[in-house]
Design a protein around this motif. Structure first.
Motif, short mmCIF file in Angstrom:
data_model
loop_
_atom_site.label_atom_id
_atom_site.label_comp_id
_atom_site.label_asym_id
_atom_site.label_seq_id
_atom_site.Cartn_x
_atom_site.Cartn_y
_atom_site.Cartn_z
N LYS A 199 -10.66 -9.05 2.74
CA LYS A 199 -9.74 -9.75 3.68
C LYS A 199 -9.01 -10.30 4.26
O LYS A 199 -8.89 -11.74 3.84
N PRO A 200 -7.74 -9.88 4.45
CA PRO A 200 -6.38 -10.18 4.86
C PRO A 200 -6.04 -10.90 5.34
O PRO A 200 -6.80 -11.10 6.85
N VAL A 201 -5.17 -12.45 5.03
CA VAL A 201 -5.33 -13.67 5.75
C VAL A 201 -3.65 -12.84 6.33
O VAL A 201 -3.31 -13.41 7.03
N THR A 202 -3.36 -12.37 5.85
CA THR A 202 -1.69 -12.03 5.99
C THR A 202 -1.92 -10.74 6.33
O THR A 202 -2.87 -9.93 6.41
N GLY A 203 -1.55 -10.11 7.23
CA GLY A 203 -1.23 -8.41 7.56
C GLY A 203 0.02 -7.72 6.72
O GLY A 203 0.54 -6.69 8.27
N ARG A 204 0.06 -8.10 5.60
CA ARG A 204 0.92 -7.01 5.20
C ARG A 204 1.03 -5.13 4.88
O ARG A 204 -0.44 -5.01 4.44
N THR A 205 2.13 -4.74 4.95
CA THR A 205 2.00 -3.34 4.90
C THR A 205 1.22 -3.09 3.63
O THR A 205 2.19 -3.43 2.92
N HIS A 206 0.38 -2.66 3.13
CA HIS A 206 0.02 -1.93 2.53
C HIS A 206 -0.48 -3.92 0.87
O HIS A 206 -1.36 -3.35 0.34
N GLN A 207 -1.32 -4.40 1.84
CA GLN A 207 -1.12 -5.53 1.52
C GLN A 207 -2.77 -5.25 0.63
O GLN A 207 -2.49 -5.51 -0.80
N LEU A 208 -3.62 -5.31 1.04
CA LEU A 208 -5.00 -4.59 -0.24
C LEU A 208 -4.79 -3.81 -1.09
O LEU A 208 -5.45 -4.22 -2.04
N ARG A 209 -3.84 -2.72 -0.57
CA ARG A 209 -4.18 -1.79 -1.64
C ARG A 209 -3.10 -2.18 -2.81
O ARG A 209 -3.18 -2.29 -4.21
N ALA A 210 -1.79 -3.16 -2.48
CA ALA A 210 -1.67 -3.47 -3.33
C ALA A 210 -2.03 -4.48 -4.44
O ALA A 210 -1.17 -4.24 -5.73
N HIS A 211 -2.30 -5.38 -3.26
CA HIS A 211 -3.05 -6.70 -4.27
C HIS A 211 -4.57 -6.76 -4.96
O HIS A 211 -4.44 -7.11 -6.53
N MET A 212 -4.73 -4.87 -4.52
CA MET A 212 -6.18 -5.01 -5.95
C MET A 212 -5.50 -3.78 -6.99
O MET A 212 -6.42 -4.04 -7.87
N ALA A 213 -4.23 -3.51 -6.61
CA ALA A 213 -3.99 -3.00 -8.16
C ALA A 213 -3.25 -4.24 -8.84
O ALA A 213 -3.20 -3.87 -9.68
N HIS A 214 -2.49 -5.26 -8.29
CA HIS A 214 -1.93 -5.95 -8.81
C HIS A 214 -3.08 -7.21 -9.80
O HIS A 214 -2.74 -7.32 -10.51
N ILE A 215 -4.11 -6.84 -9.32
CA ILE A 215 -5.22 -7.65 -10.44
C ILE A 215 -5.95 -6.29 -11.31
O ILE A 215 -6.98 -6.63 -11.37
N ASP A 216 -5.66 -5.53 -11.26
CA ASP A 216 -6.11 -3.78 -11.68
C ASP A 216 -7.12 -3.24 -11.64
O ASP A 216 -8.12 -2.85 -12.22
N HIS A 217 -7.58 -3.84 -9.81
CA HIS A 217 -8.52 -3.00 -10.13
C HIS A 217 -8.17 -2.26 -8.72
O HIS A 217 -8.87 -2.32 -7.24
N PRO A 218 -7.67 -0.90 -8.91
CA PRO A 218 -7.08 -0.48 -7.82
C PRO A 218 -8.42 0.19 -7.19
O PRO A 218 -9.26 0.70 -7.84
N ILE A 219 -7.82 0.54 -5.56
CA ILE A 219 -9.03 1.25 -4.76
C ILE A 219 -8.86 2.82 -5.24
O ILE A 219 -7.91 3.10 -5.84
N ILE A 220 -9.97 3.77 -5.17
CA ILE A 220 -10.25 4.95 -5.70
C ILE A 220 -9.87 5.32 -5.19
O ILE A 220 -9.30 5.78 -3.97
N GLY A 221 -9.21 6.99 -5.24
CA GLY A 221 -7.92 7.98 -4.50
C GLY A 221 -7.45 7.54 -3.53
O GLY A 221 -5.97 8.25 -3.21
N ASP A 222 -6.77 6.61 -4.22
CA ASP A 222 -5.10 5.63 -3.65
C ASP A 222 -3.89 6.13 -4.67
O ASP A 222 -3.68 5.34 -5.59
N ALA A 223 -3.23 7.51 -4.59
CA ALA A 223 -2.51 8.39 -4.96
C ALA A 223 -1.24 7.26 -5.07
O ALA A 223 -0.30 7.57 -5.37
N LYS A 224 -1.06 6.41 -3.75
CA LYS A 224 0.20 5.90 -4.62
C LYS A 224 0.28 4.21 -4.94
O LYS A 224 1.30 3.72 -5.36
N TYR A 225 -0.90 3.84 -4.95
CA TYR A 225 -1.09 2.28 -6.05
C TYR A 225 -2.10 2.42 -7.18
O TYR A 225 -1.88 1.75 -7.69
N PHE A 226 -2.48 3.50 -7.45
CA PHE A 226 -3.33 3.26 -8.66
C PHE A 226 -2.91 4.04 -9.69
O PHE A 226 -1.97 5.47 -9.49
N THR A 227 -2.58 3.05 -10.71
CA THR A 227 -1.71 3.34 -11.95
C THR A 227 -2.26 3.56 -13.71
O THR A 227 -1.78 3.37 -14.18
N LYS A 228 -3.81 3.35 -13.21
CA LYS A 228 -4.03 2.80 -14.42
C LYS A 228 -3.81 4.51 -15.35
O LYS A 228 -4.37 5.19 -14.84
#
Length: 173
Positions: free
Chosen positions: A81-110
């Motif tokens: 649930k995004p409270v703010t609406g920043r570009t790629h917010q959910l993708r960047a946030h999940m990668a930030h907590i080390d749980h990137p979204i499956i299939g995310d070519a831009k933010y998946f860095t495991k």
């Protein structure tokens, strides 16, 4: 009418719920991610990165998340649930907590992580539900079906789209 609805979408009056399948299982199982995000321009694309407070171009971003189901501690179905609406917010946030979204070519860095067999390497992020006040009264409440690649993953992992979604009751910011 269209302008009024567009304004509502840009404000926090719109309640948006997203679903994702992520690598690993976030701990705690429910939480709040609060960071600053800034855009980095790369050769042929731009990406959002975690930034410091006060950094030029940085905007505050807040996301609530809740783990709905897990598969062998390797994957999790999460509601976001995004409270703010920043570009790629959910993708960047999940990668930030080390749980990137499956299939995310831009933010998946495991490193050395492979998509489990049978799961398509496509972005597993869905704008599941949006509830917005209608300019003339009442609300508009729309729920999107799972796209075929996410439905296939749910079927493979035994995730149930009808399961209780704890983020629906998450606090408003």
């Amino acid at each position: 009418m269209r302008a009024a609805l567009a304004k509502t979408f840009r404000t926090r009056a719109a309640r948006k719920i997203y679903w994702a399948v992520v690598a690993g299982v976030p701990k705690p199982k429910q939480g709040r991610i609060s960071t600053f995000l800034a855009k980095d321009e790369r050769e042929d694309e731009s990406v959002m990165r975690i930034a410091r407070h006060g950094e030029e171009g940085a905007s505050h971003a807040v996301t609530y998340y809740a783990v709905v189901e897990t598969a062998a501690r390797e994957l999790a179905f999460v509601s976001l649930k995004p409270v703010t609406g920043r570009t790629h917010q959910l993708r960047a946030h999940m990668a930030h907590i080390d749980h990137p979204i499956i299939g995310d070519a831009k933010y998946f860095t495991k490193e050395n992580w492979e998509v489990p067999g049978g799961i398509q390497n496509r972005l597993h992020l869905l704008a599941r539900r949006i509830v917005v006040p209608h300019p003339r009264g009442g609300t508009i409440d729309v729920t999107a079906p799972l796209p075929p690649h996410i439905q296939q993953t749910f079927n493979l992992l035994g995730f149930d789209a009808k399961r209780y979604d704890p983020i629906v009751e998450a606090p408003e910011e």
